[in-house]
Scaffold this motif. Structure first.
Motif, PDB file in Angstrom:
ATOM      1  N   GLY A  95       0.866  -1.176   0.000  1.00 14.28           N
ATOM      2  CA  GLY A  95       0.000   0.000   0.000  1.00 14.28           C
ATOM      3  C   GLY A  95       0.901   1.224   0.000  1.00 14.28           C
ATOM      4  O   GLY A  95       1.739   1.369   0.894  1.00 14.28           O
ATOM      5  N   VAL A  96       0.735   2.091  -1.004  1.00 11.39           N
ATOM      6  CA  VAL A  96       1.679   3.205  -1.180  1.00 11.39           C
ATOM      7  C   VAL A  96       0.937   4.527  -1.414  1.00 11.39           C
ATOM      8  O   VAL A  96       0.517   4.818  -2.536  1.00 11.39           O
ATOM      9  N   PRO A  97       0.769   5.336  -0.384  1.00 12.57           N
ATOM     10  CA  PRO A  97       0.214   6.673  -0.610  1.00 12.57           C
ATOM     11  C   PRO A  97       1.255   7.568  -1.281  1.00 12.57           C
ATOM     12  O   PRO A  97       2.457   7.310  -1.152  1.00 12.57           O
ATOM     13  N   MET A  98       0.778   8.606  -1.970  1.00 14.90           N
ATOM     14  CA  MET A  98       1.724   9.635  -2.426  1.00 14.90           C
ATOM     15  C   MET A  98       1.824  10.701  -1.343  1.00 14.90           C
ATOM     16  O   MET A  98       0.819  11.237  -0.894  1.00 14.90           O
ATOM     17  N   TYR A  99       3.047  10.938  -0.898  1.00 21.76           N
ATOM     18  CA  TYR A  99       3.313  12.025   0.049  1.00 21.76           C
ATOM     19  C   TYR A  99       4.290  12.992  -0.613  1.00 21.76           C
ATOM     20  O   TYR A  99       5.426  12.623  -0.921  1.00 21.76           O
ATOM     21  N   ASN A 100       3.825  14.193  -0.857  1.00 19.04           N
ATOM     22  CA  ASN A 100       4.705  15.226  -1.418  1.00 19.04           C
ATOM     23  C   ASN A 100       5.471  14.711  -2.639  1.00 19.04           C
ATOM     24  O   ASN A 100       6.686  14.812  -2.721  1.00 19.04           O
ATOM     25  N   PHE A 101       4.727  14.131  -3.535  1.00 22.67           N
ATOM     26  CA  PHE A 101       5.194  13.637  -4.835  1.00 22.67           C
ATOM     27  C   PHE A 101       6.092  12.411  -4.766  1.00 22.67           C
ATOM     28  O   PHE A 101       6.580  11.953  -5.799  1.00 22.67           O
ATOM     29  N   GLY A 102       6.296  11.870  -3.599  1.00 21.85           N
ATOM     30  CA  GLY A 102       7.152  10.697  -3.499  1.00 21.85           C
ATOM     31  C   GLY A 102       6.494   9.601  -2.686  1.00 21.85           C
ATOM     32  O   GLY A 102       5.300   9.672  -2.377  1.00 21.85           O
ATOM     33  N   ARG A 143      -3.598   8.590  -4.307  1.00 20.28           N
ATOM     34  CA  ARG A 143      -3.155   9.969  -4.505  1.00 20.28           C
ATOM     35  C   ARG A 143      -4.332  10.925  -4.357  1.00 20.28           C
ATOM     36  O   ARG A 143      -5.447  10.611  -4.778  1.00 20.28           O
ATOM     37  N   GLY A 144      -4.033  12.128  -3.857  1.00 20.39           N
ATOM     38  CA  GLY A 144      -5.067  13.150  -3.781  1.00 20.39           C
ATOM     39  C   GLY A 144      -5.407  13.690  -5.156  1.00 20.39           C
ATOM     40  O   GLY A 144      -6.554  14.023  -5.449  1.00 20.39           O
ATOM     41  N   GLY A 145      -4.409  13.784  -6.032  1.00 22.21           N
ATOM     42  CA  GLY A 145      -4.600  14.321  -7.381  1.00 22.21           C
ATOM     43  C   GLY A 145      -4.452  13.252  -8.444  1.00 22.21           C
ATOM     44  O   GLY A 145      -4.579  12.050  -8.150  1.00 22.21           O
ATOM     45  N   ALA A 180      -8.589  13.509  -3.168  1.00 16.88           N
ATOM     46  CA  ALA A 180      -8.790  14.769  -2.429  1.00 16.88           C
ATOM     47  C   ALA A 180      -9.807  15.679  -3.116  1.00 16.88           C
ATOM     48  O   ALA A 180      -9.988  16.821  -2.704  1.00 16.88           O
ATOM     49  N   LEU A 181     -10.467  15.172  -4.145  1.00 16.70           N
ATOM     50  CA  LEU A 181     -11.301  16.057  -4.963  1.00 16.70           C
ATOM     51  C   LEU A 181     -12.791  15.910  -4.688  1.00 16.70           C
ATOM     52  O   LEU A 181     -13.620  16.093  -5.581  1.00 16.70           O
ATOM     53  N   GLY A 182     -13.128  15.557  -3.466  1.00 20.98           N
ATOM     54  CA  GLY A 182     -14.541  15.477  -3.097  1.00 20.98           C
ATOM     55  C   GLY A 182     -15.042  14.044  -3.036  1.00 20.98           C
ATOM     56  O   GLY A 182     -14.390  13.106  -3.521  1.00 20.98           O
ATOM     57  N   ALA A 183     -16.223  13.901  -2.416  1.00 23.84           N
ATOM     58  CA  ALA A 183     -16.754  12.562  -2.127  1.00 23.84           C
ATOM     59  C   ALA A 183     -17.030  11.763  -3.403  1.00 23.84           C
ATOM     60  O   ALA A 183     -16.762  10.553  -3.449  1.00 23.84           O
ATOM     61  N   ASP A 184     -17.559  12.424  -4.430  1.00 23.53           N
ATOM     62  CA  ASP A 184     -17.877  11.687  -5.666  1.00 23.53           C
ATOM     63  C   ASP A 184     -16.606  11.168  -6.329  1.00 23.53           C
ATOM     64  O   ASP A 184     -16.536  10.011  -6.763  1.00 23.53           O
ATOM     65  N   ALA A 185     -15.610  12.058  -6.410  1.00 25.36           N
ATOM     66  CA  ALA A 185     -14.340  11.662  -7.040  1.00 25.36           C
ATOM     67  C   ALA A 185     -13.692  10.528  -6.249  1.00 25.36           C
ATOM     68  O   ALA A 185     -13.142   9.580  -6.828  1.00 25.36           O
ATOM     69  N   GLU A 186     -13.801  10.622  -4.926  1.00 25.83           N
ATOM     70  CA  GLU A 186     -13.209   9.581  -4.072  1.00 25.83           C
ATOM     71  C   GLU A 186     -13.894   8.230  -4.330  1.00 25.83           C
ATOM     72  O   GLU A 186     -13.228   7.213  -4.527  1.00 25.83           O
TER      73      GLU A 186
END
Ligand SMILES: Cc1cc2nc3c(=O)[nH]c(=O)nc-3n(C[C@H](O)[C@H](O)[C@H](O)COP(=O)(O)O)c2cc1C
Length: 203
Positions: A95-102, A143-145, A180-186
């Motif tokens: 499991g790998v989140p993106m944190y500050n592009f890395g 990723r948030g984006g 990070a772009l709202g509930a629908d996007a999530e």
């Protein structure tokens, strides 16, 4: 089949990457043939962080095992344990989140621990050779984006290079982007990730 699940989110609860990694494991269990035993080892680097590579650690690693102090031996043993877990795994799920592009620092510390010359890779007359062969590796990326297949995605090239260097070339990526772009996007991202999991496990 030995599965090693590595979580690297800093979050204890509500982590999407951890949840997606769990879903990959569940899917692998469901896809296992009758009678195939599955052993799962979970290492949560967010909850139990591995120490970073500092000067004392480098000194311990580069001191011959018979000459190490008890403290140096204990520090190297921490890395040895991670290496043994990985060597024993047929399948690795991260499991790998993106944190500050890395990647999270916790995952980088794990990569620093498992990358050991003459153990997990070696240099030969023909160049470097990875020694962790025959494994399938799944990455659940959150990723948030949106970065997939763009030059801004520095995670995937880094992970591909690092894992291939160590001999792991069957690498399968699942993306949940726009979280990070709202509930629908999530919701859309998580449903899309489920579909990708079905596909990559079946591949
Ligand atoms: C410290 C921090 C840094 C982040 N940096 C980025 C970033 O660079 N790009 C991005 O798209 N999302 C970024 N995010 C959003 C996370 O990637 C997103 O929330 C993801 O779901 C986190 O994974 P988790 O749910 O497993 O904890 C960041 C989140 C945190 C907490």
């Amino acid at each position: 089949m030995n599965i090693l699940q590595i979580n690297s989110s800093a979050r204890a609860d509500g982590s999407h990457s951890t949840q997606l990694a769990r879903t990959v494991v569940d899917r692998l269990r469901a896809a296992a043939t009758d009678g195939q035993a599955i052993a799962l080892t979970v290492r949560d680097l967010g909850q139990t962080p591995h120490p970073e590579l500092n000067e004392a650690t480098l000194q311990a690693l580069f001191t011959h095992s018979e000459q190490r102090t008890p403290a140096q031996a204990a520090r190297v043993a921490l890395d040895d344990a991670l290496i043994a877990e990985l060597q024993a795994a047929d399948v690795v799920v991260l499991g790998v989140p993106m944190y500050n592009f890395g990647v999270p620092a916790a995952l980088k510390n794990w990569i620093d621990a498992i990358s050991r010359a003459k153990v997990t890779f070696q240099y030969t007359a023909n160049g470097p050779e990875g020694l962790l062969k025959g494994k399938t590796v799944y990455f659940a990326l959150t990723r948030g984006g949106f970065y997939r297949d763009t030059p801004a995605d520095s995670q995937v090239p880094y992970l591909k290079m690092t894992f291939a260097f160590l001999g792991m070339t069957d690498l399968r990526f699942v993306y949940a982007e726009g979280l990070a772009l709202g509930a629908d996007a999530e919701q859309q991202a998580l449903v899309g990730a489920q579909t990708q999991i079905e596909e990559v496990v079946a591949a």
